[in-house]
Design a protein around this motif. Structure first.
Motif, PDB file in Angstrom:
ATOM      1  N   SER A 197      -5.380   9.071  -4.371  1.00 40.84           N
ATOM      2  CA  SER A 197      -5.781   8.175  -5.456  1.00 40.84           C
ATOM      3  C   SER A 197      -4.592   7.378  -5.977  1.00 40.84           C
ATOM      4  O   SER A 197      -4.696   6.176  -6.231  1.00 40.84           O
ATOM      5  CB  SER A 197      -6.413   8.977  -6.601  1.00 40.84           C
ATOM      6  N   ARG A 198      -3.464   8.045  -6.110  1.00 36.27           N
ATOM      7  CA  ARG A 198      -2.260   7.357  -6.577  1.00 36.27           C
ATOM      8  C   ARG A 198      -1.817   6.292  -5.567  1.00 36.27           C
ATOM      9  O   ARG A 198      -1.438   5.177  -5.955  1.00 36.27           O
ATOM     10  CB  ARG A 198      -1.146   8.365  -6.809  1.00 36.27           C
ATOM     11  N   ALA A 199      -1.870   6.641  -4.277  1.00 38.08           N
ATOM     12  CA  ALA A 199      -1.461   5.682  -3.247  1.00 38.08           C
ATOM     13  C   ALA A 199      -2.392   4.477  -3.214  1.00 38.08           C
ATOM     14  O   ALA A 199      -1.953   3.333  -3.061  1.00 38.08           O
ATOM     15  CB  ALA A 199      -1.440   6.372  -1.884  1.00 38.08           C
ATOM     16  N   LEU A 200      -3.678   4.717  -3.385  1.00 36.71           N
ATOM     17  CA  LEU A 200      -4.642   3.612  -3.396  1.00 36.71           C
ATOM     18  C   LEU A 200      -4.440   2.726  -4.620  1.00 36.71           C
ATOM     19  O   LEU A 200      -4.553   1.495  -4.532  1.00 36.71           O
ATOM     20  CB  LEU A 200      -6.067   4.168  -3.373  1.00 36.71           C
ATOM     21  N   HIS A 201      -4.156   3.343  -5.746  1.00 34.51           N
ATOM     22  CA  HIS A 201      -3.911   2.558  -6.962  1.00 34.51           C
ATOM     23  C   HIS A 201      -2.666   1.691  -6.812  1.00 34.51           C
ATOM     24  O   HIS A 201      -2.622   0.556  -7.305  1.00 34.51           O
ATOM     25  CB  HIS A 201      -3.755   3.495  -8.159  1.00 34.51           C
ATOM     26  N   ARG A 202      -1.670   2.208  -6.095  1.00 33.62           N
ATOM     27  CA  ARG A 202      -0.428   1.467  -5.919  1.00 33.62           C
ATOM     28  C   ARG A 202      -0.586   0.327  -4.908  1.00 33.62           C
ATOM     29  O   ARG A 202      -0.059  -0.757  -5.109  1.00 33.62           O
ATOM     30  CB  ARG A 202       0.682   2.416  -5.459  1.00 33.62           C
ATOM     31  N   LEU A 218      -0.731   2.237   4.597  1.00 32.30           N
ATOM     32  CA  LEU A 218      -1.281   3.393   3.900  1.00 32.30           C
ATOM     33  C   LEU A 218      -2.094   4.260   4.855  1.00 32.30           C
ATOM     34  O   LEU A 218      -1.977   5.486   4.850  1.00 32.30           O
ATOM     35  CB  LEU A 218      -2.170   2.942   2.737  1.00 32.30           C
ATOM     36  N   GLY A 219      -2.923   3.615   5.690  1.00 33.02           N
ATOM     37  CA  GLY A 219      -3.720   4.373   6.639  1.00 33.02           C
ATOM     38  C   GLY A 219      -2.855   5.138   7.618  1.00 33.02           C
ATOM     39  O   GLY A 219      -3.138   6.302   7.945  1.00 33.02           O
TER      40      GLY A 219
END
Length: 256
Positions: A56-61, A128-129
């Motif tokens: 979730s943190r990585a997606l938000h960033r 990210l993926g």
């Protein structure tokens, strides 16, 4: 008229929440089927919460427009890895059923070759993926190493810990962060780690055969890491390491 630059994170965050829910459902199924103890439950729940929080943190960033089909495959694989992790934690009290353990691990290993193909086929490859894929791979190898070490000895933990030691070393010696050239040998060595560890964990081989298979996996991994470190060292002597470090999504464990 001002442009609306507001980013709506809810769609992608909902998918991570669904993943956490499915992880808890898998743990409930395992608990019902094999009578998983507190260690398995707590470890599995900790894995689910940690995966949800970090992702979730990585997606938000990174603020992606959508979660993407390849990430859904990787998320599904991480759920299986969470189940394997719970079984390994529970194995300190009682051995898990071989068919369940081998089945979850085998599917997770098979799907490792799927998410990358999906990403390329749909044009949704992202840093990210690639990072998500690599971290799931690395953690599965670590967990399998822990399980196999209980029968073959603590030296097996070198397989699961080597990647994390490399990452820690790169914080001290930044030249280790430089990108590596593509290598079929590196990918092959990475792929066989999980397969060889699963063979040893399955109990299908006699002790000496399991020992030989895992020792071979470790030797190949040491060779692969050693070759890459030597290449990075030579390159760092001739190329100025200026600019930001490039994340190496292909590091040892097969990633996108």
């Amino acid at each position: 008229m001002a442009l609306n630059n507001t980013y709506d994170a809810r769609p992608v965050q909902q998918e991570t929440a669904v993943g956490a829910g499915v992880q808890i459902l898998l743990l409930a199924l395992l608990g019902t089927a094999i009578g998983m103890g507190p260690a398995g439950w707590l470890t599995g729940l900790a894995f689910a919460v940690a995966t949800w929080a970090v992702l979730s943190r990585a997606l938000h960033r990174t603020r992606p427009a959508s979660f993407g089909p390849a990430n859904r495959v990787t998320l599904g694989r991480s759920i299986l890895v969470g189940g394997v992790t719970a079984l390994v934690a529970d194995s300190f009290e009682s051995s898990p059923p071989v068919t369940v353990f081998v089945g979850l691990t085998a599917v997770a290993l098979i799907l490792d070759g799927v998410d990358g193909k999906v990403a390329r086929a749909t044009g949704t490859s992202t840093p990210l993926g690639a990072r998500f894929d690599m971290e799931v791979d690395a953690f599965l190898i670590l967990v399998l190493s822990v399980y196999v070490s209980m029968s073959l000895g603590p030296w097996v933990l070198l397989i699961g810990s080597m990647r994390y030691v490399f990452v820690a070393a790169a914080r001290v010696w930044p030249w280790l962060n430089a990108p590596l050239p593509p290598s079929t040998a590196r990918k092959t060595v990475a792929a066989v780690q999980g397969v060889f560890l699963l063979l040893a964990a399955s109990g299908l081989l006699p002790f000496l055969a399991s020992f030989g298979v895992v020792a071979t996996a470790l030797a190949l991994l040491v060779w692969s890491f050693g070759r890459d470190v030597a290449w990075l060292w030579r390159t760092s002597r001739t190329v100025s390491p200026e600019g930001p470090a490039v994340h190496r999504a292909e590091l040892e464990l097969a990633s996108r």
